[in-house]
Write a protein that holds these residues in place. Structure first.
Motif, PDB file in Angstrom:
ATOM      1  N   LYS A  85       4.665  -7.622  22.965  1.00 24.06           N
ATOM      2  CA  LYS A  85       5.697  -7.313  21.975  1.00 24.06           C
ATOM      3  C   LYS A  85       6.535  -6.145  22.491  1.00 24.06           C
ATOM      4  CE  LYS A  85       2.159  -8.294  18.503  1.00 24.06           C
ATOM      5  NZ  LYS A  85       1.282  -7.681  17.478  1.00 24.06           N
ATOM      6  N   PRO A  86       7.860  -6.284  22.477  1.00 20.74           N
ATOM      7  CA  PRO A  86       8.712  -5.181  22.921  1.00 20.74           C
ATOM      8  C   PRO A  86       8.492  -3.929  22.074  1.00 20.74           C
ATOM      9  CG  PRO A  86       9.977  -7.215  22.743  1.00 20.74           C
ATOM     10  CD  PRO A  86       8.647  -7.487  22.108  1.00 20.74           C
ATOM     11  N   TYR A  87       8.492  -2.780  22.723  1.00 22.20           N
ATOM     12  CA  TYR A  87       8.404  -1.516  21.998  1.00 22.20           C
ATOM     13  C   TYR A  87       9.246  -0.475  22.723  1.00 22.20           C
ATOM     14  CZ  TYR A  87       4.831  -0.381  25.562  1.00 22.20           C
ATOM     15  OH  TYR A  87       4.160  -0.169  26.739  1.00 22.20           O
ATOM     16  N   ASP A  88       9.791   0.442  21.970  1.00 24.43           N
ATOM     17  CA  ASP A  88      10.624   1.497  22.538  1.00 24.43           C
ATOM     18  C   ASP A  88      10.528   2.722  21.631  1.00 24.43           C
ATOM     19  OD1 ASP A  88      12.556   3.193  23.512  1.00 24.43           O
ATOM     20  OD2 ASP A  88      14.050   1.635  23.844  1.00 24.43           O
ATOM     21  N   TRP A  89       9.800   3.729  22.101  1.00 22.86           N
ATOM     22  CA  TRP A  89       9.616   4.963  21.335  1.00 22.86           C
ATOM     23  C   TRP A  89      10.424   6.102  21.946  1.00 22.86           C
ATOM     24  CZ3 TRP A  89       4.024   4.018  23.077  1.00 22.86           C
ATOM     25  CH2 TRP A  89       3.508   2.849  22.474  1.00 22.86           C
TER      26      TRP A  89
END
Length: 311
Positions: free
Chosen positions: A221-225
């Protein structure tokens, strides 16, 4: 790609088998190393058990005395596989808290989806039960992602952050590494040390394929923090190998956002730090503790507001 994954799993199996053995430091003779090996095998936790957090019975162990540091393991790992050769060294002058996250080791899985955010909330819950108001957090690989989320979601509980070979966006991995996650299957782990340790800790062997799929799912799943990680107040020490799965630019982008990219003699030292460890792969990072532990201790003990040295 299948050859790449098969090779990766072979490396994992070998790395797991040797990860419990401390490496000799430069100039260290065989007898000294044997003594260290015995010491690491004989060390016992001052406290261990299960904590009820967020529907889990989370297994944990506590070693040593001093300022607390929490160690967060990588994917598929457990306390003995990831930390047995590191605990004795850190526990000499720190309180070391190690745990096994959802579905890993002796912490049984639940119907809850696996996520970095959820695992960070579990760590937060454990610290509250142990009555530890604030701790240093060290995470490796998957544990690095959990460590980032601890600092984002529970900043009041995190004093300083150490991330080894971890990313804060899904595309922080080299493209071929990120693409490889979707090709991994439970069959590739058949007979590996990962499967053997899963069985040996009392898990149902029939559920191993489900465990593998669930762990892999968090990186599909794409994630960007980026925004939260770059603006959080917690000082970060980020270390990657020069042959790691993490892109150099990914690490440099965070370091620049945290005050790096300037000459410290003119502008002062940033509170955060970056290390690119030579001759080191992603899995090999765990075999570089002779180099890393002095760096980690220096970061955790340093007065980060002190001016740079002058002539």
């Amino acid at each position: 790609m299948n050859k790449l994954i098969t090779s990766l799993l072979i490396i994992i199996a070998v790395a797991v088998m040797i990860s419990c053995q401390p490496r000799p430091t430069d100039g260290q003779n065989a007898s000294t190393n044997d003594q260290d090996t015995v010491a690491s095998q004989n060390i016992q936790p001052a406290e261990s058990g299960y904590a009820d957090v967020n529907g889990l019975k989370m297994y944990y162990e506590v070693y040593g005395h001093g300022n607390p540091i929490v160690l967060l393991h990588g994917s598929f790992m457990s306390i003995p596989l990831n930390w047995s050769h590191i605990i004795p060294r850190l526990a000499k002058d720190r309180k070391v808290i190690v745990l096994e996250m959802q579905g890993h080791g002796r912490t049984r899985d639940t119907d809850r989806a696996l996520s970095y955010e959820g695992m960070a909330d579990d760590v937060s819950g454990l610290l509250k039960q142990l009555r530890i108001n604030s701790a240093d957090i060290l995470g490796y690989s998957m544990g690095g992602g959990v460590a980032f989320q601890m600092a984002v979601r529970h900043p009041e509980q995190v004093r300083r952050l150490v991330v080894l070979s971890g990313t804060y966006t899904h595309d922080g991995w080299w493209p071929d590494v990120e693409a490889s996650f979707a090709t991994m299957t439970p069959e590739m782990f058949k007979g590996s040390q990962i499967e053997k340790q899963y069985d040996s800790l009392g898990n149902d062997p029939a559920h191993f394929p489900e465990f593998v799929k669930k762990v892999i799912s968090i990186d599909l799943k794409p994630y960007d923090w980026s925004k939260d990680v770059k603006t959080m107040k917690t000082p970060v020490f980020l270390a990657i190998g020069d042959a790691d799965g993490v892109q150099y630019e990914h690490a440099l982008e965070l370091f620049r956002a945290r005050g790096g990219g300037k000459m410290g003699d003119i502008h002062g030292l940033p509170q955060s730090r970056l290390a690119i460890i030579p001759g080191t792969t992603h899995i090999g990072m765990m075999q570089r503790m002779d180099w890393l532990i002095p760096m980690i201790n220096d970061f955790l003990d340093a007065d980060l507001n002190a001016p740079p040295p002058t002539f």
